[in-house]
Design an enzyme around this catalytic site. Structure first.
Site, PDB file in Angstrom:
ATOM      1  N   GLU A 114       0.836  -1.202   0.000  1.00 21.53           N
ATOM      2  CA  GLU A 114       0.000   0.000   0.000  1.00 21.53           C
ATOM      3  C   GLU A 114       0.873   1.255   0.000  1.00 21.53           C
ATOM      4  O   GLU A 114       0.577   2.235  -0.683  1.00 21.53           O
ATOM      5  CB  GLU A 114      -0.923  -0.005   1.218  1.00 21.53           C
ATOM      6  CG  GLU A 114      -1.953  -1.149   1.242  1.00 21.53           C
ATOM      7  CD  GLU A 114      -1.358  -2.481   1.690  1.00 21.53           C
ATOM      8  OE1 GLU A 114      -0.160  -2.537   2.034  1.00 21.53           O
ATOM      9  OE2 GLU A 114      -2.091  -3.499   1.643  1.00 21.53           O
ATOM     10  N   ALA A 225       7.153 -36.304 -12.410  1.00 22.27           N
ATOM     11  CA  ALA A 225       7.133 -36.423 -13.872  1.00 22.27           C
ATOM     12  C   ALA A 225       7.012 -37.901 -14.185  1.00 22.27           C
ATOM     13  O   ALA A 225       7.777 -38.707 -13.643  1.00 22.27           O
ATOM     14  CB  ALA A 225       8.417 -35.848 -14.465  1.00 22.27           C
ATOM     15  N   ARG A 255      10.067 -24.661  -7.347  1.00 21.88           N
ATOM     16  CA  ARG A 255      10.993 -24.707  -6.213  1.00 21.88           C
ATOM     17  C   ARG A 255      11.239 -23.299  -5.681  1.00 21.88           C
ATOM     18  O   ARG A 255      11.294 -23.058  -4.488  1.00 21.88           O
ATOM     19  CB  ARG A 255      12.309 -25.348  -6.628  1.00 21.88           C
ATOM     20  CG  ARG A 255      12.208 -26.825  -6.964  1.00 21.88           C
ATOM     21  CD  ARG A 255      13.527 -27.349  -7.478  1.00 21.88           C
ATOM     22  NE  ARG A 255      13.450 -28.768  -7.838  1.00 21.88           N
ATOM     23  CZ  ARG A 255      14.421 -29.406  -8.478  1.00 21.88           C
ATOM     24  NH1 ARG A 255      15.537 -28.757  -8.826  1.00 21.88           N
ATOM     25  NH2 ARG A 255      14.301 -30.675  -8.784  1.00 21.88           N
ATOM     26  N   LEU A 275      18.269 -30.276  -6.307  1.00 18.79           N
ATOM     27  CA  LEU A 275      17.001 -29.688  -5.823  1.00 18.79           C
ATOM     28  C   LEU A 275      17.104 -28.172  -5.667  1.00 18.79           C
ATOM     29  O   LEU A 275      16.530 -27.582  -4.744  1.00 18.79           O
ATOM     30  CB  LEU A 275      16.584 -30.342  -4.494  1.00 18.79           C
ATOM     31  CG  LEU A 275      16.393 -31.861  -4.554  1.00 18.79           C
ATOM     32  CD1 LEU A 275      16.026 -32.401  -3.169  1.00 18.79           C
ATOM     33  CD2 LEU A 275      15.317 -32.240  -5.574  1.00 18.79           C
ATOM     34  N   GLU A 359       9.072 -33.646  -3.832  1.00 15.04           N
ATOM     35  CA  GLU A 359       9.602 -34.190  -5.093  1.00 15.04           C
ATOM     36  C   GLU A 359      10.100 -35.621  -4.875  1.00 15.04           C
ATOM     37  O   GLU A 359      11.054 -36.061  -5.490  1.00 15.04           O
ATOM     38  CB  GLU A 359      10.744 -33.319  -5.616  1.00 15.04           C
ATOM     39  CG  GLU A 359      10.298 -32.000  -6.190  1.00 15.04           C
ATOM     40  CD  GLU A 359      11.306 -31.436  -7.169  1.00 15.04           C
ATOM     41  OE1 GLU A 359      11.835 -30.349  -6.882  1.00 15.04           O
ATOM     42  OE2 GLU A 359      11.594 -32.055  -8.196  1.00 15.04           O
ATOM     43  N   GLY A 362       7.371 -42.645  -5.111  1.00 12.32           N
ATOM     44  CA  GLY A 362       6.050 -43.127  -4.754  1.00 12.32           C
ATOM     45  C   GLY A 362       5.909 -43.633  -3.341  1.00 12.32           C
ATOM     46  O   GLY A 362       4.846 -43.526  -2.740  1.00 12.32           O
ATOM     47  N   LEU A 364       7.285 -42.478  -0.497  1.00  9.70           N
ATOM     48  CA  LEU A 364       7.055 -41.370   0.442  1.00  9.70           C
ATOM     49  C   LEU A 364       5.828 -40.568   0.057  1.00  9.70           C
ATOM     50  O   LEU A 364       5.080 -40.103   0.928  1.00  9.70           O
ATOM     51  CB  LEU A 364       8.285 -40.477   0.503  1.00  9.70           C
ATOM     52  CG  LEU A 364       8.261 -39.351   1.527  1.00  9.70           C
ATOM     53  CD1 LEU A 364       7.960 -39.880   2.928  1.00  9.70           C
ATOM     54  CD2 LEU A 364       9.588 -38.590   1.534  1.00  9.70           C
ATOM     55  N   ALA A 366       3.114 -41.681  -1.157  1.00 14.65           N
ATOM     56  CA  ALA A 366       1.927 -42.397  -0.666  1.00 14.65           C
ATOM     57  C   ALA A 366       1.742 -42.136   0.827  1.00 14.65           C
ATOM     58  O   ALA A 366       0.626 -41.880   1.298  1.00 14.65           O
ATOM     59  CB  ALA A 366       2.083 -43.891  -0.932  1.00 14.65           C
TER      60      ALA A 366
HETATM   61  N1  LIG Z   1      10.196 -38.633 -12.094  1.00 12.78           N
HETATM   62  C1  LIG Z   1      10.054 -38.015 -10.945  1.00 12.78           C
HETATM   63  O1  LIG Z   1       9.400 -36.959 -10.828  1.00 12.78           O
HETATM   64  C2  LIG Z   1      10.697 -38.596  -9.725  1.00 12.78           C
HETATM   65  C3  LIG Z   1      11.322 -39.804  -9.807  1.00 12.78           C
HETATM   66  N2  LIG Z   1      11.863 -40.368  -8.694  1.00 12.78           N
HETATM   67  C4  LIG Z   1      12.426 -41.716  -8.815  1.00 12.78           C
HETATM   68  O2  LIG Z   1      11.732 -42.561  -7.902  1.00 12.78           O
HETATM   69  C5  LIG Z   1      12.632 -43.537  -7.366  1.00 12.78           C
HETATM   70  C6  LIG Z   1      12.597 -43.450  -5.830  1.00 12.78           C
HETATM   71  O3  LIG Z   1      11.263 -43.670  -5.433  1.00 12.78           O
HETATM   72  P1  LIG Z   1      10.992 -44.412  -4.034  1.00 12.78           P
HETATM   73  O4  LIG Z   1      11.818 -45.650  -3.972  1.00 12.78           O
HETATM   74  O5  LIG Z   1       9.551 -44.529  -3.861  1.00 12.78           O
HETATM   75  O6  LIG Z   1      11.699 -43.452  -2.991  1.00 12.78           O
HETATM   76  P2  LIG Z   1      11.205 -42.185  -2.145  1.00 12.78           P
HETATM   77  O7  LIG Z   1      11.811 -40.941  -2.686  1.00 12.78           O
HETATM   78  O8  LIG Z   1       9.749 -42.205  -1.950  1.00 12.78           O
HETATM   79  O9  LIG Z   1      11.939 -42.503  -0.784  1.00 12.78           O
HETATM   80  C7  LIG Z   1      11.469 -43.596   0.070  1.00 12.78           C
HETATM   81  C8  LIG Z   1      12.255 -43.459   1.316  1.00 12.78           C
HETATM   82  O10 LIG Z   1      11.758 -42.346   2.043  1.00 12.78           O
HETATM   83  C9  LIG Z   1      12.118 -42.517   3.410  1.00 12.78           C
HETATM   84  N3  LIG Z   1      10.994 -42.305   4.308  1.00 12.78           N
HETATM   85  C10 LIG Z   1      11.049 -41.511   5.399  1.00 12.78           C
HETATM   86  N4  LIG Z   1       9.905 -41.515   6.051  1.00 12.78           N
HETATM   87  C11 LIG Z   1       9.088 -42.325   5.382  1.00 12.78           C
HETATM   88  C12 LIG Z   1       7.750 -42.712   5.615  1.00 12.78           C
HETATM   89  N5  LIG Z   1       7.049 -42.290   6.672  1.00 12.78           N
HETATM   90  N6  LIG Z   1       7.186 -43.537   4.751  1.00 12.78           N
HETATM   91  C13 LIG Z   1       7.900 -43.974   3.686  1.00 12.78           C
HETATM   92  N7  LIG Z   1       9.201 -43.645   3.411  1.00 12.78           N
HETATM   93  C14 LIG Z   1       9.776 -42.820   4.274  1.00 12.78           C
HETATM   94  C15 LIG Z   1      12.702 -43.892   3.550  1.00 12.78           C
HETATM   95  O11 LIG Z   1      14.078 -43.671   3.423  1.00 12.78           O
HETATM   96  P3  LIG Z   1      15.203 -44.616   4.094  1.00 12.78           P
HETATM   97  O12 LIG Z   1      15.110 -45.877   3.334  1.00 12.78           O
HETATM   98  O13 LIG Z   1      16.483 -43.892   3.860  1.00 12.78           O
HETATM   99  O14 LIG Z   1      14.837 -44.756   5.537  1.00 12.78           O
HETATM  100  C16 LIG Z   1      12.174 -44.596   2.313  1.00 12.78           C
HETATM  101  O15 LIG Z   1      12.982 -45.668   1.901  1.00 12.78           O
HETATM  102  C17 LIG Z   1      13.993 -43.228  -7.920  1.00 12.78           C
HETATM  103  O16 LIG Z   1      14.233 -44.080  -9.008  1.00 12.78           O
HETATM  104  C18 LIG Z   1      13.874 -41.792  -8.423  1.00 12.78           C
HETATM  105  O17 LIG Z   1      14.685 -41.574  -9.564  1.00 12.78           O
HETATM  106  C19 LIG Z   1      11.846 -39.747  -7.458  1.00 12.78           C
HETATM  107  C20 LIG Z   1      11.237 -38.514  -7.358  1.00 12.78           C
HETATM  108  C21 LIG Z   1      10.602 -37.851  -8.470  1.00 12.78           C
HETATM  109  N1  LIG Z   2      13.418 -37.345 -13.305  1.00 13.43           N
HETATM  110  C1  LIG Z   2      12.705 -36.181 -13.241  1.00 13.43           C
HETATM  111  C2  LIG Z   2      12.514 -35.512 -12.024  1.00 13.43           C
HETATM  112  N2  LIG Z   2      13.072 -36.033 -10.908  1.00 13.43           N
HETATM  113  C3  LIG Z   2      13.087 -35.292  -9.664  1.00 13.43           C
HETATM  114  O1  LIG Z   2      14.024 -34.203  -9.763  1.00 13.43           O
HETATM  115  C4  LIG Z   2      15.167 -34.482  -8.933  1.00 13.43           C
HETATM  116  C5  LIG Z   2      16.445 -34.048  -9.609  1.00 13.43           C
HETATM  117  O2  LIG Z   2      16.493 -32.653  -9.439  1.00 13.43           O
HETATM  118  P1  LIG Z   2      17.869 -31.842  -9.812  1.00 13.43           P
HETATM  119  O3  LIG Z   2      18.991 -32.671  -9.272  1.00 13.43           O
HETATM  120  O4  LIG Z   2      17.725 -30.536  -9.120  1.00 13.43           O
HETATM  121  O5  LIG Z   2      17.887 -31.739 -11.302  1.00 13.43           O
HETATM  122  C6  LIG Z   2      15.098 -35.973  -8.683  1.00 13.43           C
HETATM  123  O6  LIG Z   2      15.747 -36.332  -7.516  1.00 13.43           O
HETATM  124  C7  LIG Z   2      13.604 -36.191  -8.561  1.00 13.43           C
HETATM  125  O7  LIG Z   2      13.160 -35.720  -7.311  1.00 13.43           O
HETATM  126  N3  LIG Z   2      11.794 -34.357 -11.976  1.00 13.43           N
HETATM  127  C8  LIG Z   2      11.275 -33.832 -13.132  1.00 13.43           C
HETATM  128  O8  LIG Z   2      10.634 -32.783 -13.086  1.00 13.43           O
HETATM  129  N4  LIG Z   2      11.442 -34.464 -14.334  1.00 13.43           N
HETATM  130  C9  LIG Z   2      12.133 -35.620 -14.428  1.00 13.43           C
HETATM  131  O9  LIG Z   2      12.275 -36.155 -15.514  1.00 13.43           O
END
Ligand SMILES: NC(=O)C1=CN([C@@H]2O[C@H](COP(=O)(O)OP(=O)(O)OC[C@H]3O[C@@H](n4cnc5c(N)ncnc54)[C@H](OP(=O)(O)O)[C@@H]3O)[C@@H](O)[C@H]2O)C=CC1
Ligand SMILES: Nc1c(N[C@@H]2O[C@H](COP(=O)(O)O)[C@@H](O)[C@H]2O)[nH]c(=O)[nH]c1=O
Length: 616
Positions: A114, A225, A255, A275, A359, A362, A364, A366
Site C-alpha cells: 500500500e 514427472a 521450487r 534440488l 519431489e 512413490g 514417500l 503415498a
Molecule cells: N520422475 C520423478 O518426478 C521422480 C522420480 N523419482 C524416482 O523414484 C525412485 C525413488 O522412489 P521411491 O523408492 O519410492 O523413494 P522415495 O523418494 O519415496 O523414498 C522412500 C524413502 O523415504 C524414506 N521415508 C522416510 N519416512 C518415510 C515414511 N514415513 N514412509 C515412507 N518412506 C519414508 C525412507 O528412506 P530410508 O530408506 O532412507 O529410511 C524410504 O525408503 C527413484 O528411481 C527416483 O529416480 C523420485 C522422485 C521424483
Molecule cells: N526425473 C525427473 C525428475 N526427478 C526429480 O528431480 C530431482 C532431480 O532434481 P535436480 O537434481 O535438481 O535436477 C530428482 O531427484 C527427482 O526428485 N523431476 C522432473 O521434473 N522431471 C524428471 O524427468
C-alpha cells in the site's frame, strides 16, 4: 469494543524500493488461470454512467490485477503473505479508469504494497480506489498500510480476502472504515458472480497462507514427472529425464516458490539430486531429506550447503556417527520419534514455512497423501513409454483396491509444455476461512477460552505472527554509530546483526561483505548473505564474535525500541509475560522445539523491558 490500532505515521522509508518490475510481470510460475496484463494496460472502457454490473466488472478486473501484482515476489524471496495493491481512478472527463499506482510486498520486513502504490500514485491517489487481494496485515503496531492509504487520500478500498490470521483479521478493515474510507469486501459487500474469477485469483496467490492458517501445516504440493505408461523412472531407477527441459524449467520455478523441497532416502541414493531452483539470483529453498534409517551416501550434492541449506529428517538415534558427519558438513539433522510426513510438516510449520514442494518417489508420496498433508498435485506427463514391471510409479500403496476409492483432483488445470502435458489439481480445496474465523469486529474483546491465569508465555517468530514487530526482520530501520562514531542507518536489526559478524576485521573482503549485507533488499537476504559468507569464509568472522554477539544484538534492539515509541509500548504491554522466540532450530536465540533453546532474543527483550520499566 475491540481495540483498534490508531493510525500512526508510517516508519521512515525502511528499504530502498525494489527496482521497478519489468513492465510485463514475469509469467506466473504456477499454471494458474490468471495472466498478468502488461502494466499500465487500460482496463476496458466503461461508460461513466455505469450500471452496477459494469462497475463490478471494473472492480473485478482491478482486483484480479492486484492478485497478479501480489505474485511478483515469487522466486525472488521466501514465500510470505502475498500483498498487492492497485490504485485506480477514473480518467478526468473520460469514461475509462486507469491504474495510477501499484505495489507489492517484496519480502518480509520490506515496505508494504500500500505504501509503494501510494508513493507511485502521488497526488493522483486523492479520491481514487485501492484494490487489495488481501486485507493489510499491519502487525508491527504502526498501521503502515492503513496510514499510507489514509494519507494518500484514498476514498474507497476493495478487499479480496479478509486476513486469515486471527490476530489480524478485520483490524485493518475496521481501521480504514473508522477513518471514513468506504471498504467493500468481496463476498460481503460485493456479492456479484462477476467477482468469481478475481476471488479465485486472490485465493490462489495466498493459498500457502490460507492452508497454513487453516491446517497448521505448510501448503504442500506433490510434483512428479511420469511417462505415458505411468512410470517415474526405469526399473533400474534411472530417471534422467522423464520430462523435457521446459517442464523442468517450470519445476525450478515451483521450487523458487517453496520454502522447502522434500525427497525420500531412496531418491537421494538413486538420483543424487541438487534440488535447487537454478536461477542466478533469488530465493533458494531448503532441501529436506526424509530418511528413517539415515542410510545415506557419504558424498552427495545435497551435502553441499554452499549451494543451498539442507536438513536431514531422521528417526531418533539413527546412525548417530553419520549424523555427526553430516553436521560437520553444515547439514542440519533433525530427529523424530516416529518419522512421518505429518510430524515433519508440523515441524516445518513451526519453522514458519508457508509452502513445501514434495519431489519424492512413490513410497514417500503415498505416505504423505495418506497422512493428508498433500494439498495440490502437479503431474507432468511425458509422451514416452518405458515399461518395466518393477519401474517405480508416482504414488505407492494407498490401501485402495476399488477404483471408486480413487482421490478425485478438483479445480484441475491442463497445460501443454512443449511435448509434455501438465495436469495440476487440488486434493484438498483452498480453505475458505470466512465462516471459520470471525473478524475483529465480531471477536469478543476477551477470548472466553483463555482464563486470565493462563500461562504467561508470549511466543513470537515470523513478522506476520502476533508480536511480529519483535522479529529482527521487522521493517524498523536503526541509526547506529560505526567504529569511527559516524551514524549509519541499517534497514533492520537483522542487517545490523549479520553485518557485525564481519565488522572490525582488517581485511577488505570483510568490509565488502559488510556492505553487501547492508545493501541487501530484505532482512531475509541479509541473513542469507551473512550465513553463507560465514560458512564460506570463517576466517573473516571477527575473532571475538561468540563473546560479542549478544552485546551486538542488545545494542541493536535497544536502538530499535528506543527509536519507535509504539514498539516500546508493545514491549511494555507484555509486562509479566515470558517472551520466547519460537524458533525450533535456533537454539541460541530461540526457544527450540521442546524449550531446550537458550532463547537469548526473548531474554534480551525482557531485559530491555525491565530497563525501561526501571525494574532491572
Ligand atoms: N520422475 C520423478 O518426478 C521422480 C522420480 N523419482 C524416482 O523414484 C525412485 C525413488 O522412489 P521411491 O523408492 O519410492 O523413494 P522415495 O523418494 O519415496 O523414498 C522412500 C524413502 O523415504 C524414506 N521415508 C522416510 N519416512 C518415510 C515414511 N514415513 N514412509 C515412507 N518412506 C519414508 C525412507 O528412506 P530410508 O530408506 O532412507 O529410511 C524410504 O525408503 C527413484 O528411481 C527416483 O529416480 C523420485 C522422485 C521424483
Ligand atoms: N526425473 C525427473 C525428475 N526427478 C526429480 O528431480 C530431482 C532431480 O532434481 P535436480 O537434481 O535438481 O535436477 C530428482 O531427484 C527427482 O526428485 N523431476 C522432473 O521434473 N522431471 C524428471 O524427468
Amino acid at each position: 469494543m475491540p481495540h483498534h490500532t490508531p493510525v500512526r505515521p508510517h516508519p521512515r522509508a525502511s528499504m530502498p524500493p525494489p527496482p521497478r518490475p519489468p513492465v510485463a510481470a514475469p509469467a506466473p510460475a504456477a499454471p494458474c488461470p490468471i495472466r498478468v496484463a502488461p502494466s499500465r494496460r487500460r482496463i476496458p472502457a466503461v461508460p461513466r454512467a455505469v450500471s452496477v454490473a459494469a462497475s463490478h466488472a471494473h472492480d473485478a478486473a482491478f482486483l484480479r490485477r492486484a492478485a497478479d501484482v501480489a505474485d511478483r515476489s515469487a522466486g525472488l524471496t521466501c514465500p510470505h503473505p502475498n500483498f498487492g495493491c492497485v490504485i485506480a481512478r477514473p480518467e478526468p472527463g473520460g469514461p475509462e479508469a486507469r491504474v495510477v499506482g501499484e505495489g507489492f510486498l517484496y519480502a518480509q520486513g520490506t515496505r508494504c504494497a500500500e505504501l509503494l502504490a501510494a508513493e507511485e500514485a502521488g497526488e493522483r491517489a486523492r479520491g481514487a480506489t485501492a484494490y487489495l487481494n488481501l486485507e493489510p496485515g499491519d502487525c508491527y503496531g504502526d498501521s503502515t498500510a492503513v496510514s499510507s492509504l489514509v494519507q494518500a487520500g484514498i476514498t474507497r478500498v476493495v478487499v479480496g480476502l479478509r486476513h486469515p490470521l486471527k490476530h489480524l483479521r478485520g483490524k485493518a478493515i475496521q481501521s480504514l472504515r473508522s477513518e471514513g474510507i468506504q471498504v467493500d469486501v468481496v463476498g460481503e459487500d460485493l456479492q456479484s458472480k462477476l467477482f468469481k474469477e478475481a476471488l479465485t485469483s486472490c485465493l490462489i496467490v495466498n493459498a500457502p497462507l490460507l492452508y497454513r492458517a487453516a491446517f497448521r501445516v505448510p501448503f504442500s504440493v506433490l510434483k512428479y514427472a511420469m511417462t505415458a505408461d505411468g512410470k517415474i523412472a526405469a526399473s533400474s531407477g534411472h530417471a534422467s529425464w522423464v520430462s523435457g527441459r521446459a517442464s523442468r524449467g517450470r519445476v525450478f520455478e515451483l521450487r523458487g516458490r517453496s520454502d522447502a523441497v522434500i525427497v525420500g532416502g531412496n531418491t537421494v541414493r538413486r538420483d543424487d539430486p541438487r534440488l535447487t531452483a537454478r536461477h542466478v539470483k533469488g530465493h533458494v529453498p531448503v532441501r529436506i531429506v526424509m530418511s528413517q534409517t539415515c542410510n545415506l551416501p557419504e558424498e552427495a550434492n545435497l551435502w553441499n550447503v554452499h549451494e543451498a541449506y539442507t536438513i536431514v529428517a531422521t528417526q531418533r538415534g539413527a546412525r548417530r556417527d553419520f549424523q555427526k558427519k553430516l553436521a560437520m558438513k553444515g547439514v542440519e539433522v533433525v530427529e523424530f520419534d516416529m518419522l512421518n510426513p505429518r510430524d515433519v510438516m508440523s515441524y516445518c510449520y513451526d519453522r514458519g514455512y508457508l509452502s513445501v514442494l514434495w519431489e519424492c518417489g512413490g513410497t514417500l508420496s503415498a505416505a504423505a497423501i495418506s497422512a493428508r498433508v498433500i494439498h495440490k498435485v502437479y503431474a507432468f506427463c511425458a509422451p514416452k513409454i518405458i515399461g518395466g514391471v518393477t519401474a517405480p510409479t508416482p504414488v505407492g500403496d494407498l490401501g485402495m483396491n476399488q477404483m471408486t476409492q480413487a482421490i478425485d483432483l478438483i479445480d484441475v488445470s491442463y497445460e501443454q509444455i512443449d511435448r509434455d502435458m501438465l495436469m495440476s489439481g487440488f486434493i484438498q480445496p483452498i480453505p475458505d476461512l470466512s465462516p471459520v474465523i470471525p473478524s475483529a469486529d465480531e471477536i469478543p474483546s476477551v477470548d472466553p477460552e483463555v482464563s486470565p491465569y493462563e500461562t504467561n508465555i508470549i511466543s513470537f517468530y515470523k513478522t506476520w505472527d502476533t508480536f511480529g514487530a519483535f522479529s529482527n526482520f521487522s521493517p524498523h530501520p536503526i541509526d547506529m554509530p560505526d567504529e569511527k562514531g559516524d551514524c549509519l542507518t541499517w534497514p533492520t536489526v537483522e542487517h545490523y546483526y549479520q553485518a557485525h559478524k564481519f565488522v572490525g576485521v582488517d581485511n577488505p573482503q570483510a568490509n565488502d561483505i559488510v556492505q553487501e549485507i547492508k545493501q541487501a533488499r530484505s532482512p531475509e537476504e541479509a541473513a542469507r548473505i551473512g550465513r553463507t559468507r560465514q560458512r564460506e569464509f570463517p576466517e573473516l568472522i571477527r575473532p571475538d564474535w561468540e563473546s560479542m554477539k549478544i552485546d551486538v544484538m542488545y545494542r541493536a534492539l535497544k536502538c530499535k525500541f528506543s527509536t519507535y515509541a509504539h514498539l516500546t509500548e508493545m514491549l511494555l504491554s507484555t509486562a509479566g509475560s515470558v517472551l520466547v522466540e519460537s524458533s525450533p532450530h535456533d537454539l541460541f536465540w530461540g526457544g527450540g522445539r521442546e524449550g531446550e533453546g537458550l532463547n537469548y532474543l526473548g531474554r534480551l527483550l525482557m531485559q530491555l523491558r525491565s530497563e525501561i520499566l526501571g525494574t532491572v
